[in-house]
Design an enzyme around this catalytic site. Structure first.
Site, short mmCIF file in Angstrom:
data_model
loop_
_atom_site.label_atom_id
_atom_site.label_comp_id
_atom_site.label_asym_id
_atom_site.label_seq_id
_atom_site.Cartn_x
_atom_site.Cartn_y
_atom_site.Cartn_z
N ARG A 134 5.03 -11.91 0.20
CA ARG A 134 5.58 -10.56 0.20
C ARG A 134 6.20 -10.30 1.56
O ARG A 134 5.57 -10.52 2.59
CB ARG A 134 4.49 -9.55 -0.10
CG ARG A 134 4.98 -8.10 -0.18
CD ARG A 134 3.80 -7.15 -0.36
NE ARG A 134 3.12 -7.37 -1.64
CZ ARG A 134 1.82 -7.09 -1.84
NH1 ARG A 134 1.08 -6.61 -0.86
NH2 ARG A 134 1.28 -7.30 -3.02
N ARG A 203 0.52 -1.59 6.01
CA ARG A 203 1.45 -2.32 5.15
C ARG A 203 2.89 -1.86 5.44
O ARG A 203 3.16 -1.18 6.43
CB ARG A 203 1.07 -2.10 3.70
CG ARG A 203 -0.36 -2.51 3.33
CD ARG A 203 -0.56 -4.02 3.31
NE ARG A 203 -1.87 -4.41 2.82
CZ ARG A 203 -2.18 -4.62 1.55
NH1 ARG A 203 -1.28 -4.43 0.60
NH2 ARG A 203 -3.40 -5.02 1.20
N LYS A 287 -1.48 2.56 4.14
CA LYS A 287 -0.11 2.77 3.68
C LYS A 287 0.47 4.07 4.25
O LYS A 287 -0.20 5.10 4.26
CB LYS A 287 -0.07 2.80 2.15
CG LYS A 287 -0.53 1.47 1.54
CD LYS A 287 -0.46 1.46 0.03
CE LYS A 287 -0.84 0.09 -0.52
NZ LYS A 287 -0.77 0.04 -2.00
N CYS A 503 3.64 -3.03 -12.84
CA CYS A 503 3.23 -4.09 -11.92
C CYS A 503 3.45 -5.44 -12.61
O CYS A 503 3.65 -5.50 -13.82
CB CYS A 503 1.78 -3.90 -11.51
SG CYS A 503 0.61 -4.19 -12.86
N CYS A 509 -1.16 -12.50 -11.69
CA CYS A 509 -2.06 -11.62 -10.94
C CYS A 509 -3.51 -11.87 -11.36
O CYS A 509 -3.85 -11.77 -12.55
CB CYS A 509 -1.71 -10.15 -11.16
SG CYS A 509 -2.84 -9.04 -10.28
N CYS A 549 -4.22 -3.28 -14.47
CA CYS A 549 -5.60 -3.05 -14.02
C CYS A 549 -5.65 -1.70 -13.32
O CYS A 549 -4.62 -1.08 -13.09
CB CYS A 549 -6.05 -4.19 -13.10
SG CYS A 549 -5.57 -3.99 -11.37
N CYS A 553 -1.04 -0.45 -8.61
CA CYS A 553 0.11 -0.86 -7.80
C CYS A 553 1.40 -0.13 -8.18
O CYS A 553 2.25 0.11 -7.33
CB CYS A 553 0.31 -2.37 -7.89
SG CYS A 553 -1.02 -3.32 -7.13
#
Length: 642
Positions: A134, A203, A287, A503, A509, A549, A553
């Site tokens: 990423r 991040r 974040k 996501c 994942c 999940c 995200c």
């Protein structure tokens, strides 16, 4: 090997009439001495921060331990960080082995370098390991050279696609371990970085992706760049690992260096390679988003820190409103974990923003939980302490009192799709990309256009892409070639798709419970079919977000319809978010099978059409009606009249 304990964390529970005195950590020569008053930890959300193990150096001086108190152990990841020599060991050794994967400790450490170890969960007969990388792109800015590099790397070392993320970065999937150094060094040498894109630190910093030549927007993006630089790791582990210690850092603004080095309020580890983070970095991910009034393209309230430019009547930026305590991640069937939106902390003049942000980060560093990672985000500290106590502690590290937040106009979601004038004679073009997945003819055509016209690009927080600095005479040929590749102008893209997000989920994942990216196209088609059946108009849209999940995200807990994977082909349904992402949704139903969506949503859409107030969004309608009434409408629904 360095193995100092972090400055965070008291070693025991204290009775309410005792005080915790945060002292100096001699091993790192921190000059901190702050009195915090009474310990208010103790609810199910907020057990005290972890203690150090008996073999490590204590980070706080405390009163004698009461006989009834029990030490709280640190999480396994905290011990891995402590023993890592600033995020190096054992990753440096694991990368040299012949194995296709790295061990558990290295899995945790490589996150700080911007990578996750993954395997294809749909393959049988063994695990085919690979790594997802990423990037880190403050404000979503991607120079032309970096875009072309990422496009090449996806074909040569990845799975042939690029993914645009909800935090304005690229994700590159499928990189094999023996190719990691080649890929990482290529990114670094071509104006990019993956440092801190994952891991327990700050991040990527969000800001509006629109390349407007307007004071507020330019100032917001500059502030995002400066915050990203301020909170970037300083100990060199990243460059040691991937480019043999060669530094590829751009010159930092003097105010960034000054704010990082300032220790007048005991924020820093003196003479440490990591003056802000120390050996332990932060308890969990952190974040930050920066924006301007009205522009909520960044989902401001979902961040640990939200920063909003405040300008005077002449449009000159004067300072910032600051919001704290947002976060999306939660765990199914654990009510002590929850999604939360940020709340106002205060206002600071523009010259103080870096010091204020640093003070908030240090407060989380010192007091965020390190014993149980489910409760380590700053939102749990806010929930435990309350905003007043949190503000009091931050002000001790800031050295000033926060002013009251300034009034702001209503927020709007801005997609920036289509053609827009930048304000300097050039244009930008925002392009919708379903779930941010760039592949096939779309990828090939984007590459051709970006390369031919030497365009810089920006990634939006809604997984879309913006082409920048386009001359007027280029508009028609660019529009034509993009449309031929399926990159259409917004009037030709279903409104449901324009605001939807998902996501990646399966197959790579490791946390996915069910489908998200691969499932959302058919979900949106079914929603559109239900709209048509009950008589809703084409422009009567709802914000749909899907995650595989509960970690959130794609920020489903802010959607009007949030679908959160809770079993095979099964979702927890969340309702009540708003189109401008200012209200958090609530869990409406559990274990809704994908084949039963029409049974749940058709009655709701039909009654929204019949009973909505003027300009009332679907999320506002579901909130006003209440969940009991909505469930009654579902159970008594007999179908819409033709």
């Amino acid at each position: 090997m360095t193995s100092f304990h972090s400055p965070s964390g008291a070693s025991s529970l204290f009775s309410t009439d005792q005080k915790i005195r945060v002292g100096s950590l001699d091993a790192l020569r921190s000059s901190r001495t702050v009195f915090l008053g009474r310990n208010v930890f103790g609810s199910v959300h907020s057990l005290p921060p972890s203690s150090s193990s008996s073999s490590s150096i204590q980070a706080v001086s405390t009163p004698a331990k009461p006989e009834t108190a029990k030490s709280t152990k640190r999480s396994k990841v905290e011990i891995i960080k402590e023993k890592s020599n600033f995020i190096r060991y054992p990753l440096n050794e694991e990368l040299l082995t012949e194995a296709p994967n790295v061990n558990e400790s290295a899995v945790q450490l490589i996150k700080f370098h911007g990578s996750y170890q993954q395997y294809n969960r749909e393959e049988r007969g063994g695990r085919s390991y690979s790594f997802m990388l990423r990037t880190k792109n403050p404000s979503g800015k991607v120079p032309n050279q970096l875009y072309l590099t990422m496009d090449d790397l996806a074909d040569e070392f990845g799975i042939g696609t690029l993914r645009l993320t909800t935090r304005q970065t690229f994700q590159l999937h499928g990189v094999l371990k023996h190719n990691l150094k080649t890929v990482m060094s290529s990114i670094i040498k071509n104006m990019g970085s993956t440092l801190g894109a994952c891991g327990d630190l700050n991040r990527n910093v969000l800001a509006p992706a629109a390349p407007y030549v307007k004071k507020e927007y330019l100032f917001a993006q500059e502030t995002a760049d400066n915050i990203a630089a301020l909170l970037s790791p300083q100990s060199g582990f990243y460059y040691d690992m991937w480019v043999d210690g060669e530094q590829f850092m751009t010159a930092e603004a003097p105010e960034v260096v000054e704010a990082r080095n300032d220790n007048s309020h005991g924020t820093n580890f003196v003479d440490s390679p990591e003056p802000i983070y120390g050996t332990q970095f932060l308890p969990r991910k952190f974040k930050i988003a920066v924006t301007v009034p009205t522009d909520n393209s960044v989902d401001l309230l979902t961040n640990d820190i939200g920063v909003v430019v405040v300008s005077d009547d002449n449009g000159e930026p004067q300072g910032f409103n600051i919001y704290v305590g947002g976060g999306m991640g939660r765990t199914h069937r654990m009510e002590s974990t929850f999604a939360r939106i940020a709340e106002p902390l205060g206002y600071v003049p523009k010259e103080d923003i870096l010091y204020a942000v640093k003070a908030i980060v240090v407060t989380q560093r010192e007091h965020g939980r390190r014993d149980d990672r489910k409760y380590s985000r700053m939102k749990y500290l806010l929930s435990s302490w309350g905003i007043e106590k949190f503000r009091d502690v931050v002000e001790q590290y800031y050295g000033k009192k926060f002013e009251s937040t300034r009034d702001l106009p209503e927020w709007e979601f801005k997609s920036y799709l289509g053609w827009h004038e930048q304000g300097d004679g050039a244009w930008f073009c925002g392009l919708h990309v379903d779930s941010g997945r760039v592949g096939g003819i779309m990828k090939k055509t984007l590459r051709e256009v970006i390369e031919k016209y030497k365009l810089d690009v920006r990634i939006t927080p809604n997984q879309n892409i913006v082409l920048c600095d386009i001359k007027s005479e280029w508009k028609r040929p660019i529009t034509t070639v993009l449309a031929q590749a399926g990159l259409l102008q917004p009037e030709f893209v279903d409104p449901l798709n324009q605001t939807a997000m998902a996501c990646p989920a399966f197959p790579l994942c490791p946390l996915a419970i069910t489908e998200a990216e691969r499932g959302i196209p058919s979900i949106l088609k079914r929603v559109r079919a239900m709209f048509e059946k009950v008589g809703l108009e084409y422009d009567d849209s709802v914000v749909v977000r899907v995650t595989g999940c509960p970690n959130g995200c794609a920020r489903p807990y802010m959607a009007e319809v949030g679908l959160v994977g809770d079993g095979p082909n099964s979702y927890q349904v969340w309702l009540g978010g708003t189109p401008n992402q200012t209200q958090i949704a609530r869990a409406f139903m559990d274990k809704v099978k994908i084949q039963d969506f029409e049974k749940v949503f058709e009655p709701l859409f039909y009654n929204w059409k019949l009973g909505r107030q003027a300009k009332e969004s679907f999320g506002e309608f579901t909130t006003r009606m209440g969940f009991e009434k909505l469930k009654e409408l579902i159970s008594t629904y007999e179908g819409s009249p033709q």
